[in-house]
Design a protein around this motif. Structure first.
Motif, short mmCIF file in Angstrom:
data_model
loop_
_atom_site.label_atom_id
_atom_site.label_comp_id
_atom_site.label_asym_id
_atom_site.label_seq_id
_atom_site.Cartn_x
_atom_site.Cartn_y
_atom_site.Cartn_z
N VAL A 140 -2.35 58.70 -7.48
CA VAL A 140 -2.71 60.36 -6.65
C VAL A 140 -1.39 61.02 -7.20
N LYS A 141 -2.14 62.80 -6.62
CA LYS A 141 -1.39 63.60 -7.48
C LYS A 141 -0.98 64.05 -5.27
N VAL A 142 0.29 64.54 -5.62
CA VAL A 142 0.83 65.25 -4.62
C VAL A 142 1.25 66.58 -4.68
N LEU A 143 0.35 67.89 -4.97
CA LEU A 143 1.00 69.49 -4.37
C LEU A 143 1.54 70.13 -3.70
N PHE A 144 2.70 70.70 -3.75
CA PHE A 144 3.35 71.51 -2.82
C PHE A 144 4.55 72.63 -3.16
N ALA A 145 5.00 73.52 -2.94
CA ALA A 145 5.12 74.34 -3.88
C ALA A 145 6.52 74.80 -2.71
N LEU A 146 7.40 75.48 -3.66
CA LEU A 146 9.03 75.54 -2.87
C LEU A 146 9.46 77.31 -3.24
N ASP A 204 1.63 86.64 -4.44
CA ASP A 204 0.72 86.42 -3.41
C ASP A 204 1.49 85.73 -2.14
N THR A 205 1.90 84.11 -3.00
CA THR A 205 3.07 84.10 -1.97
C THR A 205 4.46 83.35 -2.12
N GLY A 206 4.77 84.18 -2.90
CA GLY A 206 6.52 83.97 -3.80
C GLY A 206 6.75 82.91 -4.14
N THR A 207 5.84 81.38 -4.31
CA THR A 207 5.84 80.09 -4.26
C THR A 207 6.25 79.87 -5.68
N VAL A 208 6.61 78.90 -5.91
CA VAL A 208 6.86 78.46 -7.86
C VAL A 208 5.93 76.65 -6.82
N GLN A 209 4.92 76.02 -7.78
CA GLN A 209 4.05 75.33 -7.41
C GLN A 209 4.48 74.44 -8.32
N LEU A 210 4.79 72.90 -7.61
CA LEU A 210 5.09 71.56 -8.13
C LEU A 210 4.17 70.79 -7.96
N ARG A 211 4.27 69.67 -8.28
CA ARG A 211 3.54 68.36 -9.01
C ARG A 211 3.94 67.08 -8.83
N ALA A 212 3.32 66.36 -8.13
CA ALA A 212 4.39 64.70 -7.92
C ALA A 212 3.55 63.82 -8.46
#
Length: 449
Positions: free
Chosen positions: A221-227, A280-288
């Protein structure tokens, strides 16, 4: 003395107890004055505060942080009908995990089988025409070589042969297309995963593009989160500084924290980092990507991802309880020359061992970690040694009891030498109490009632 001996037993007992009470009150007054003197002396000199300390030892510290994320399937595929027809049968249970290639649905194949048969007949006719054209071309070529026919007749025969060959190819293509459509009447799982609710019931007429179900791949599975922007920049700088170590599994490792606070047993790997910041959010998307052999992570579940942001080679860490608020900001207390000294510090992020200190402490500083509720700047402190014990109060209490026993054994004047004084409570903190266990007392060596 004769009058005393002739007294009634009750009056003699009263005089006996009254005498004992006077002795006890005198001793209590002396004890109270001694206690007040001891308290007065304690106020004049403040004793050192017992504290625990830790020595600052710079070492390599990894800074981790957690971010909210959401689980998604590695792949999510909508299963669509590819041909028009009546849906005859469903071969799976909704919500069931199916394997790649498993039969899911049957669409009525009869019209498509008929089309296949028709295309086969057309192919046979085209091949027969090709054979005739080949024979005609063979005769025409021989006649042309013998100058029996004209060049135009020869070209005509050659064109008919080429047309027959093209007709065979077209008939073969039509048959292939019909067989493909016939194959679409059996709908198979395109991947291994879990099925959703059915989108349409058996017996309904479906057309090309009708959605039948959805299959989601659960392993991995993938876990999407933002820094946040600052954390993403810090991680980027740390990875750039580490150079070849960026390929290390520990560097790209992600720990998945479940909603109940426990850790998912399988570690994930950060395999994608967005190269731009979302305006829009000021974040960077990451995926694990996380292996999910037991399907413990369901798509759509909210989790937290813990990743390493940076590593400090000479980091200084103190326990959280050692940090307090001072007049100028945050501070810690260190022991210097037997006294507590407040030191202003610049706090870094929280790590597993405690709180990272950016500035303010040096190697070898002795930071106070306990007793901070009593510690003030320049207060005398005493570092507690391991294994120390004992209680001064218990020693003082024993001495008091012995003193009372000796006082109670004095005074045999007036025939009261055998008074039952051990039964008297003579401490200054308790009221005078006499407990007479026996009505027998001694007068001039004789026992009386």
């Amino acid at each position: 003395m004769h009058d005393f001996l002739s007294m009634p037993a009750g009056r003699a007992r009263f005089l006996r107890l009254a005498g004992a009470a006077m002795v006890a009150l005198g001793l209590a007054a002396c004890g109270g004055e001694e206690s007040q003197a001891q308290q007065g002396g304690g106020q004049q000199q403040r004793p050192p505060i017992p504290v625990d300390v830790m020595s600052v030892d710079p070492h390599r510290v990894s800074v981790f942080s957690e971010y909210p994320g959401r689980v998604e399937g590695q792949r999510t595929v909508q299963v669509l009908a590819r041909v028009e027809g009546v849906l005859l049968e469903r071969h799976y249970t909704e919500g069931q995990i199916v394997e790649k290639g498993d039969l899911l649905y049957n669409i009525d194949p009869k019209p498509f089988q008929a089309t296949v048969n028709q295309r086969k007949a057309e192919l046979g006719s085209a091949r027969a025409s090709l054979n005739q054209a080949q024979r005609q071309w063979s005769r025409t070529r021989q006649l042309y070589e013998a100058d029996a026919i004209s060049e135009a007749e020869r070209d005509q025969a050659l064109s008919e042969l080429e047309t027959a060959r093209a007709a065979v190819d077209q008939a073969q293509a039509n048959l292939d297309s019909a067989e493909i459509d016939l194959g679409y009447t059996t709908v198979n799982a395109p991947l291994t995963g879990v099925t959703s609710l059915r989108e349409i019931d058996e017996g309904a007429l479906v057309s090309n593009g009708t959605r039948l179900t959805t299959i989601t791949q659960l392993d991995p599975v993938k876990v999407l989160f933002a820094l946040p922007e600052n954390d993403a920049i810090a991680r980027g700088k740390a990875l750039s500084a580490m150079g070849d170590e960026t390929t290390n599994d520990k560097t790209r490792e992600a720990t998945i924290i479940l909603p109940d606070g426990s850790e998912f047993p399988v570690k994930g790997v950060v395999d994608f980092t967005q190269s731009t910041i979302n305006p829009d959010t000021g974040t960077v998307q990451l995926r694990a990507t996380v292996d999910n052999p037991d399907n413990g992570l369901m798509p759509g579940r909210y989790v937290r991802a813990r990743i390493r942001l940076e590593t400090r080679e000479n980091g200084i860490v103190v326990p959280e309880q050692a940090v307090s608020d001072g007049n100028q900001g945050t501070q810690v207390y260190v022991v210097a020359d037997g006294k507590a000294k407040a030191v202003d510090v610049d706090l870094g992020p929280t790590v597993e061992e405690g709180r990272l200190i950016n500035d303010g402490l040096s190697a070898g500083d002795r930071v106070i970690t306990s007793g901070l509720g009593q510690v003030t700047p320049d207060a005398p402190v005493k570092v507690k040694s391991d294994g120390s014990g004992g209680s001064e109060e218990g020693t003082r209490g024993g001495g008091g009891g012995s003193g009372m026993g000796r006082a109670g054994s004095e005074d045999d004047d007036g025939g009261l030498a055998a008074a039952d004084l051990p039964a008297l409570r003579l401490t200054p903190r308790e009221p005078l109490t006499a407990v007479v266990h026996d009505d027998t007392y001694a007068v001039n060596g004789q026992r009386n009632r």
